[in-house]
Design a protein around this motif. Structure first.
Motif, PDB file in Angstrom:
ATOM      1  N   ILE A   1       0.843  -1.184   0.000  1.00 37.34           N
ATOM      2  CA  ILE A   1       0.000   0.000   0.000  1.00 37.34           C
ATOM      3  C   ILE A   1       0.885   1.242   0.000  1.00 37.34           C
ATOM      4  O   ILE A   1       1.810   1.351   0.808  1.00 37.34           O
ATOM      5  N   ARG A   2       0.599   2.148  -0.928  1.00 35.20           N
ATOM      6  CA  ARG A   2       1.265   3.442  -0.922  1.00 35.20           C
ATOM      7  C   ARG A   2       0.248   4.473  -0.459  1.00 35.20           C
ATOM      8  O   ARG A   2      -0.801   4.643  -1.079  1.00 35.20           O
ATOM      9  N   TYR A   3       0.554   5.127   0.621  1.00 30.39           N
ATOM     10  CA  TYR A   3      -0.396   6.082   1.184  1.00 30.39           C
ATOM     11  C   TYR A   3       0.342   7.373   1.485  1.00 30.39           C
ATOM     12  O   TYR A   3       1.362   7.362   2.168  1.00 30.39           O
ATOM     13  N   TYR A   4      -0.165   8.482   0.955  1.00 30.17           N
ATOM     14  CA  TYR A   4       0.526   9.755   1.082  1.00 30.17           C
ATOM     15  C   TYR A   4      -0.060  10.591   2.202  1.00 30.17           C
ATOM     16  O   TYR A   4      -1.231  10.966   2.174  1.00 30.17           O
TER      17      TYR A   4
ATOM     18  N   GLU B   1      -9.277  19.648  -0.258  1.00 31.17           N
ATOM     19  CA  GLU B   1      -8.254  20.360   0.496  1.00 31.17           C
ATOM     20  C   GLU B   1      -7.221  19.420   1.110  1.00 31.17           C
ATOM     21  O   GLU B   1      -6.134  19.853   1.511  1.00 31.17           O
ATOM     22  N   ALA B   2      -7.543  18.127   1.182  1.00 26.74           N
ATOM     23  CA  ALA B   2      -6.630  17.177   1.821  1.00 26.74           C
ATOM     24  C   ALA B   2      -6.318  15.973   0.945  1.00 26.74           C
ATOM     25  O   ALA B   2      -5.792  14.980   1.438  1.00 26.74           O
ATOM     26  N   SER B   3      -6.625  16.042  -0.344  1.00 25.24           N
ATOM     27  CA  SER B   3      -6.392  14.886  -1.204  1.00 25.24           C
ATOM     28  C   SER B   3      -5.382  15.194  -2.296  1.00 25.24           C
ATOM     29  O   SER B   3      -5.144  16.344  -2.650  1.00 25.24           O
ATOM     30  N   GLN B   4      -4.838  14.130  -2.853  1.00 24.44           N
ATOM     31  CA  GLN B   4      -3.862  14.250  -3.932  1.00 24.44           C
ATOM     32  C   GLN B   4      -4.534  14.138  -5.301  1.00 24.44           C
ATOM     33  O   GLN B   4      -3.864  13.933  -6.312  1.00 24.44           O
TER      34      GLN B   4
ATOM     35  N   LEU C   1      -9.520   8.976   1.195  1.00 24.57           N
ATOM     36  CA  LEU C   1      -9.638   8.677  -0.226  1.00 24.57           C
ATOM     37  C   LEU C   1      -8.298   8.690  -0.954  1.00 24.57           C
ATOM     38  O   LEU C   1      -8.211   8.271  -2.102  1.00 24.57           O
ATOM     39  N   ASN C   2      -7.252   9.141  -0.283  1.00 25.49           N
ATOM     40  CA  ASN C   2      -5.937   9.094  -0.923  1.00 25.49           C
ATOM     41  C   ASN C   2      -5.526   7.669  -1.279  1.00 25.49           C
ATOM     42  O   ASN C   2      -4.593   7.459  -2.056  1.00 25.49           O
ATOM     43  N   ILE C   3      -6.241   6.695  -0.736  1.00 27.12           N
ATOM     44  CA  ILE C   3      -5.965   5.302  -1.109  1.00 27.12           C
ATOM     45  C   ILE C   3      -6.544   4.994  -2.483  1.00 27.12           C
ATOM     46  O   ILE C   3      -6.132   4.051  -3.147  1.00 27.12           O
ATOM     47  N   GLY C   4      -7.526   5.785  -2.933  1.00 25.12           N
ATOM     48  CA  GLY C   4      -8.111   5.610  -4.265  1.00 25.12           C
ATOM     49  C   GLY C   4      -9.626   5.555  -4.230  1.00 25.12           C
ATOM     50  O   GLY C   4     -10.221   5.126  -3.246  1.00 25.12           O
TER      51      GLY C   4
END
Length: 392
Positions: free
Chosen positions: A4-7, A150-153, A263-266
C-alpha cells in the motif's frame, strides 16, 4: 504480498469558527506575497468569497483573482487562471469554494512550474507526462463539505472538447494549508449541502471498501473513513434542514476532511458510474456519485460483508445479533433512507432505460475507478447496478 502506498501530506489544518482570520499568518509562513484567489462567481455574489478577500485586504496583501470556475471545471479554466497568475505576477494560490475551485487552484499551482497543458499529465492520456515537482504554495478554504479536495492528492478536470472527466493523481498537488471555517458554508443551499455531503459519504465508503485495503488493511484510511461516515451520517440531516447550524457545519467539514484524507488510497465504482452520468447526461458530481452509492454497496456485499457491517454501525444501525451479511444489508437500507430524507434525485430522472446504459457500460467497467473494485470489473456488473438504480 500487497503493498500500500499512502501519502500523508504533513498538511497544516486550521478548523473552527472564523478560522479564515488565520489566512494572513499562513500566507506569511509560506512566503506568499501576492496570491491568486481562485473561486466562482456565485461565491462573489453571495459575499462568501468576500469574507476571505476582506482578510487579505486587512492584512495589506495585494492579490488578483480568477472567478471563472464552474461546476466540473474544464481544462480551459486552468489555462485562464494560469494566464492571470502569470500576468499579475502572483506567487501563490488561495482557493475559495467547493471541490471545483480547489481542484482548479491545485492544477493552476502545479502548472506554474510545468510545460504544456494540464491534461497532458492526466492518467487517461496516452504516454502522459509526469509531474516533476510541486508548484507554488496552495491554500485551500472549502465552502462546502464534500470533496475533501483540500486534503487529497486528486483533482478532477473535464476535457472541454470531449466532455470526458479526467482524474489527476499526484502528491505534487496536495495543499500546503487547509483553512476550514464553517461560517463560509452557511450560505450553501440545501441542495448543495445534500449533494456535496453525499459526495463525501461516497469517498468514505469507497476508501473503506477499496480493493487495496481489503487485501492488506490500511489502518490510516480505514480508521478515518469510518469516523467520516459517523460524522457525516450524524450531521448531514441537521445541516440540510438548518443551514445556519454552526455546529453541524463544523462537523460536516470534519467529516469531509477525513473522507478526503482516507480517499488518498483511491476512489471506487460510484465514481466510475458518476463519470458516465456527467459525461453523457451532464449530471453534477455530487448527484452522480450519490445516486448509485447504496446500489454499488448492495452489489459489493459478497466482496466484503464484514466491512459493510462496520459501515452500518457508523451509519447508526444496530447490528447486534446479525450475521455480517445481514448487517451489511442494513447499511444499504440506512443509506437509502438517508438519500430519501435529503430528497435526493433518482437515476430515472436522467436515464429512461437500461438500453441507454449498454452504450457506455464497457467504457464504465474499464474506468480506473472500477478496476480498483473487487467485483465491478465487467460491463454486465455495471448494467446490473444501473438496473437496480432504475428500479428504485
Amino acid at each position: 504480498m500487497s503493498i500500500i502506498r499512502y501519502y500523508l501530506s504533513g498538511l497544516p489544518i486550521v478548523l473552527g469558527e472564523a478560522a479564515r482570520r488565520e489566512l494572513a499568518a499562513e500566507l506569511l509562513r509560506l512566503g506568499v506575497k501576492k496570491p491568486l484567489v481562485v473561486t466562482d462567481g456565485g461565491l462573489l455574489e453571495t459575499g462568501t468569497a468576500g469574507l476571505v478577500l476582506e482578510e487579505l485586504k486587512k492584512a495589506g496583501y495585494a492579490f488578483a483573482y480568477y472567478s471563472g470556475v464552474k461546476t466540473d471545471p474544464l481544462d480551459t479554466m486552468v489555462d485562464e487562471g494560469l494566464d492571470i497568475y502569470r500576468r499579475e505576477g502572483c506567487d501563490g494560490i488561495v482557493s475559495v469554494g467547493g471541490g471545483s475551485s480547489m481542484d482548479t487552484g491545485k492544477c493552476i499551482s502545479v502548472m506554474t512550474v510545468h510545460e504544456g497543458r494540464i491534461l497532458d499529465y492526466a492518467r487517461s492520456t496516452p504516454n502522459h507526462r509526469e509531474f516533476k515537482r510541486r508548484g507554488c504554495p496552495i491554500l485551500s478554504l472549502p465552502t462546502t463539505s464534500g470533496t475533501g479536495s483540500e486534503a487529497s492528492q486528486f483533482a478532477v478536470i473535464t476535457n472541454a472538447k470531449t466532455h470526458r472527466k479526467t482524474t489527476l493523481a499526484t502528491p505534487m498537488i496536495l495543499s500546503n494549508s487547509a483553512i476550514l471555517d464553517p461560517e463560509l458554508a452557511l450560505t450553501a443551499p440545501k441542495e448543495v449541502t445534500a449533494y456535496t455531503g453525499m459526495d463525501a459519504m461516497a469517498h468514505a465508503v469507497e476508501a473503506y471498501t477499496h480493493k487495496s485495503t481489503i487485501e492488506e488493511p490500511s489502518w490510516i484510511s480505514d480508521t478515518l473513513a469510518l469516523e467520516a461516515i459517523r460524522l457525516l451520517a450524524g450531521n448531514i440531516r441537521k445541516a440540510y434542514e438548518d443551514g445556519s447550524s454552526m455546529e453541524a457545519r463544523k462537523q460536516m467539514m470534519w467529516g469531509a476532511l477525513l473522507a478526503g484524507v482516507a480517499l488518498n488510497i483511491g476512489s471506487g465504482e460510484t465514481h466510475a458510474i458518476g463519470s458516465m452520468l456527467a459525461k453523457y447526461y451532464g449530471v453534477c458530481h455530487g448527484i452522480s456519485v450519490g445516486i448509485p452509492l447504496p446500489y454499488c454497496m448492495e452489489y459489493n456485499i459478497p466482496w466484503c460483508p464484514e466491512r459493510f457491517c462496520e459501515i452500518a454501525k457508523a451509519l447508526g444501525a444496530d447490528v447486534s445479533g446479525m450475521t455480517p451479511e445481514e448487517g451489511a444489508a442494513s447499511a444499504v437500507r440506512k443509506m437509502k433512507e438517508l438519500l430519501e430524507d435529503l430528497n435526493f434525485p433518482q437515476m430515472s430522472d436522467y436515464i429512461r432505460s437500461i438500453e441507454e446504459v449498454k452504450k457506455f457500460s464497457e467504457e464504465c467497467a474499464g474506468n480506473s475507478c472500477c478496476v480498483s473494485n473487487g467485483r465491478m470489473t465487467e460491463k454486465e456488473a455495471v448494467e446490473q447496478v444501473f438496473a437496480a438504480c432504475l428500479r428504485a
